[in-house]
Motif scaffolding. Structure first.
Motif, mmCIF file in Angstrom:
data_model
loop_
_atom_site.group_PDB
_atom_site.id
_atom_site.type_symbol
_atom_site.label_atom_id
_atom_site.label_comp_id
_atom_site.label_asym_id
_atom_site.label_seq_id
_atom_site.Cartn_x
_atom_site.Cartn_y
_atom_site.Cartn_z
ATOM 1 N N LEU A 1 5.524 12.721 2.209
ATOM 2 C CA LEU A 1 4.923 11.653 2.997
ATOM 3 C C LEU A 1 5.787 11.370 4.218
ATOM 4 O O LEU A 1 6.961 11.015 4.092
ATOM 5 N N VAL A 2 5.213 11.536 5.409
ATOM 6 C CA VAL A 2 5.916 11.241 6.655
ATOM 7 C C VAL A 2 5.084 10.257 7.452
ATOM 8 O O VAL A 2 3.861 10.388 7.540
ATOM 9 N N GLY A 3 5.726 9.246 8.018
ATOM 10 C CA GLY A 3 4.996 8.201 8.727
ATOM 11 C C GLY A 3 5.216 8.241 10.224
ATOM 12 O O GLY A 3 6.313 8.553 10.697
ATOM 13 N N GLU A 4 4.174 7.925 10.982
ATOM 14 C CA GLU A 4 4.313 7.768 12.428
ATOM 15 C C GLU A 4 5.007 6.436 12.707
ATOM 16 O O GLU A 4 4.442 5.369 12.511
ATOM 17 N N MET A 5 6.255 6.507 13.140
ATOM 18 C CA MET A 5 7.052 5.326 13.470
ATOM 19 C C MET A 5 7.487 5.437 14.920
ATOM 20 O O MET A 5 7.877 6.515 15.383
ATOM 21 N N LEU A 6 7.432 4.325 15.648
ATOM 22 C CA LEU A 6 7.762 4.342 17.067
ATOM 23 C C LEU A 6 9.096 3.668 17.358
ATOM 24 O O LEU A 6 9.903 4.174 18.121
ATOM 25 N N PHE B 1 0.830 -1.200 0.000
ATOM 26 C CA PHE B 1 0.000 0.000 0.000
ATOM 27 C C PHE B 1 0.870 1.258 0.000
ATOM 28 O O PHE B 1 0.589 2.216 -0.725
ATOM 29 N N LEU B 2 1.932 1.257 0.808
ATOM 30 C CA LEU B 2 2.801 2.435 0.869
ATOM 31 C C LEU B 2 3.485 2.691 -0.470
ATOM 32 O O LEU B 2 3.650 3.849 -0.877
ATOM 33 N N ARG B 3 3.871 1.630 -1.163
ATOM 34 C CA ARG B 3 4.474 1.812 -2.491
ATOM 35 C C ARG B 3 3.467 2.421 -3.462
ATOM 36 O O ARG B 3 3.793 3.333 -4.234
ATOM 37 N N ARG B 4 2.242 1.930 -3.417
ATOM 38 C CA ARG B 4 1.190 2.464 -4.296
ATOM 39 C C ARG B 4 0.922 3.932 -3.960
ATOM 40 O O ARG B 4 0.754 4.770 -4.859
ATOM 41 N N LEU B 5 0.874 4.237 -2.672
ATOM 42 C CA LEU B 5 0.599 5.604 -2.237
ATOM 43 C C LEU B 5 1.689 6.549 -2.708
ATOM 44 O O LEU B 5 1.403 7.633 -3.240
ATOM 45 N N ARG B 6 2.946 6.169 -2.522
ATOM 46 C CA ARG B 6 4.071 7.020 -2.936
ATOM 47 C C ARG B 6 4.037 7.269 -4.444
ATOM 48 O O ARG B 6 4.163 8.415 -4.911
ATOM 49 N N SER B 7 3.848 6.208 -5.213
ATOM 50 C CA SER B 7 3.829 6.339 -6.662
ATOM 51 C C SER B 7 2.677 7.238 -7.105
ATOM 52 O O SER B 7 2.844 8.098 -7.978
ATOM 53 N N PHE B 8 1.520 7.052 -6.475
ATOM 54 C CA PHE B 8 0.348 7.848 -6.828
ATOM 55 C C PHE B 8 0.564 9.321 -6.491
ATOM 56 O O PHE B 8 0.287 10.207 -7.313
ATOM 57 N N CYS B 9 1.067 9.592 -5.301
ATOM 58 C CA CYS B 9 1.289 10.978 -4.882
ATOM 59 C C CYS B 9 2.317 11.668 -5.764
ATOM 60 O O CYS B 9 2.160 12.840 -6.120
ATOM 61 N N ASP B 10 3.368 10.945 -6.117
ATOM 62 C CA ASP B 10 4.383 11.507 -7.012
ATOM 63 C C ASP B 10 3.766 11.907 -8.348
ATOM 64 O O ASP B 10 4.190 12.891 -8.977
ATOM 65 N N SER B 11 2.763 11.145 -8.793
ATOM 66 C CA SER B 11 2.122 11.438 -10.080
ATOM 67 C C SER B 11 1.145 12.608 -9.999
ATOM 68 O O SER B 11 0.804 13.214 -11.012
ATOM 69 N N ASN C 1 12.018 5.125 2.591
ATOM 70 C CA ASN C 1 12.974 4.827 1.524
ATOM 71 C C ASN C 1 12.459 5.431 0.221
ATOM 72 O O ASN C 1 11.433 6.102 0.195
ATOM 73 N N ASP C 2 13.166 5.209 -0.866
ATOM 74 C CA ASP C 2 12.838 5.853 -2.139
ATOM 75 C C ASP C 2 11.519 5.373 -2.734
ATOM 76 O O ASP C 2 10.986 6.005 -3.655
ATOM 77 N N GLU C 3 10.958 4.268 -2.207
ATOM 78 C CA GLU C 3 9.712 3.735 -2.754
ATOM 79 C C GLU C 3 8.513 3.989 -1.858
ATOM 80 O O GLU C 3 7.372 3.777 -2.276
ATOM 81 N N MET C 4 8.751 4.437 -0.614
ATOM 82 C CA MET C 4 7.640 4.573 0.331
ATOM 83 C C MET C 4 7.612 5.975 0.936
ATOM 84 O O MET C 4 7.252 6.932 0.270
#
Length: 433
Positions: free
Chosen positions: A210-215, A193-203, A224-227
């Motif tokens: 895109l920043v993610g909540e990571m603990l 899903f994150l790969r799809r989201l990144r690709s879509f947003c870039d388009s 990374n370059d794909e997410m």
């Protein structure tokens, strides 16, 4: 990427606007209040606002009912479009909270499943067992986020769900011209899903952030370059306040070296994590620090270390609140913004940071380290700044090679002779160039 040079300001809209906790269905244009705060946000030096959830939800915003409708308690889409336009006019970017891991029980597709069971076209949008039962006696079992059954987990491996969420993102970009998304509980989100989201947003929009909540764990799994471009730096969040409270600057220094140091095994060197001293989920920094003299110093450390500094509304003037008091205490409504010495100090730090390549993009090298003092170097080669902190009640003389005999403290404007040692006054911070 614009975000790497930015200072973020976080607002939790439902609390900020004094909305009732339960969605009472009464439409009130409370969110217009943000317009009155734009001059304060700009004066503070923030050039991006990250909004916690503001779409129609059951209660606190994270249990979404309608991703395309501003919460009734806050107003309507026209209200928020006006706010986004006004922020953009002042050069301030807009980042929204993307709560894509789960929805609320009031989400229409979930209600359709409860009503129609196996005949619902949305049955596979969620993780459902028709043989079980729920805490609400729905006659079916479903997966909730970490056991919270007001948060119904979405099936992000379902193409219909993914397409639906990407359409939501397109709607946000087309309607509000947003500049980025903060992914709630990104550590739970499906890699595909994150790969799809990144690709879509870039388009859809150039430099969409895109920043993610990571603990915990290795943020590179999803940054990374794909997410994701960035992740929340919770490791350093704990190290920041703990280093001051325990008078052990080795703790935050260890985390910064582990993340950004010069060694080849460094985890995030060259990356830009979202850094903070507090947010809507944790005790305010003015309440968690045991020595109020450390309040300015921790912000100096935040703005001096690698990362994207984010300030939580109210904390810029030292507002207090403890997690033990409950979420409403952490997410209050203020009549108007305040401005004091701390706010002034943070504003100066924001201004300094945005004018320094070293502070926005420089590498990290530890230079001087004791229990109560730390000096580290941020450098791009063309620009070098030494960030120096004395957390002690006593003066301290630091000895290090600055490459020249005199340096300028960007915070005070003073020219300082460091040839025979650098005299650090009690409870002081310096950005030496």
């Amino acid at each position: 990427m614009w975000a790497y040079q930015s200072v973020f300001y976080q607002i939790y809209p439902l609390g900020f606007c004094g909305a009732p906790f339960e969605n009472d269905g009464v439409s009130m244009h409370r969110i217009r209040k943000i317009n009155d705060w734009i001059p304060h946000i700009k004066k503070l030096g923030a050039d991006a606002v990250y909004f916690s959830p503001l779409f129609e939800s059951d209660t606190h915003g994270y249990n979404t009912r309608d991703y395309k409708k501003i919460d009734t308690r806050l107003g309507d889409n026209d209200d928020f479009k006006e706010i986004c336009d006004n922020l953009h006019k002042e050069g301030i970017k807009v980042v929204l909270d993307g709560v894509f891991n789960h929805v609320g029980r009031g989400f229409p597709q979930f209600q359709d499943v409860i009503k129609n069971r196996e005949n619902s076209p949305y049955l596979n949008w969620f993780h459902i067992s028709l043989d079980g039962n729920s805490n609400d006696n729905d006659g079916l079992w479903y997966e909730g986020w970490e056991g919270n059954y007001d948060l119904v987990k979405l099936n992000l491996q379902n193409e219909e769900v993914v397409s639906y969420l990407l359409d939501v993102v397109k709607f946000w970009i087309d309607t509000f011209d947003i500049d980025g998304i903060r992914l709630d509980v990104a550590y739970c989100l499906d890699f595909g899903f994150l790969r799809r989201l990144r690709s879509f947003c870039d388009s859809q929009k150039e430099d969409f952030f895109l920043v993610g909540e990571m603990l915990h764990g290795d943020y590179n799994q999803r940054m990374n370059d794909e997410m994701l471009h960035s992740a929340t730096n919770y490791e350093c969040y704990k190290g920041l306040y703990s280093s001051f409270n325990s008078m052990n600057m080795f703790e935050i220094n260890h985390s910064l070296l582990r993340q950004f140091g010069p060694e080849n095994w460094t985890l995030y060197r060259g990356k830009h994590l979202l850094s903070f001293v507090d947010n809507h989920d944790v005790t305010r920094i003015a309440s968690i620090l045991t020595n109020e003299n450390h309040l300015k110093l921790i912000y100096a450390l935040l703005f001096g270390m690698p990362g994207i500094p984010c300030v939580y509304y109210g904390s810029e003037w030292g507002e207090k609140a403890e997690k033990s008091q409950g979420d409403p205490a952490l997410r209050p409504c203020f009549d108007k913004p305040e401005w004091n010495d701390l706010t002034d100090f943070i504003s100066s730090l924001a201004d300094i940071r945005k004018q320094s390549d070293a502070l926005t993009d420089g590498d990290f090298t530890s230079t001087v380290l004791t229990n109560r003092q730390c000096i580290f170097k941020r450098s791009t080669g063309n620009d070098t700044v030494y960030v120096a902190i004395n957390a002690d009640s006593e003066a301290y003389t630091a000895y290090f090679d600055a490459g020249k005999n005199q340096v300028t403290d960007l915070i005070s404007g003073d020219i300082i002779d460091v040839a025979n040692g650098f005299q650090m006054k009690p409870y002081t911070a310096y950005f030496l160039q």
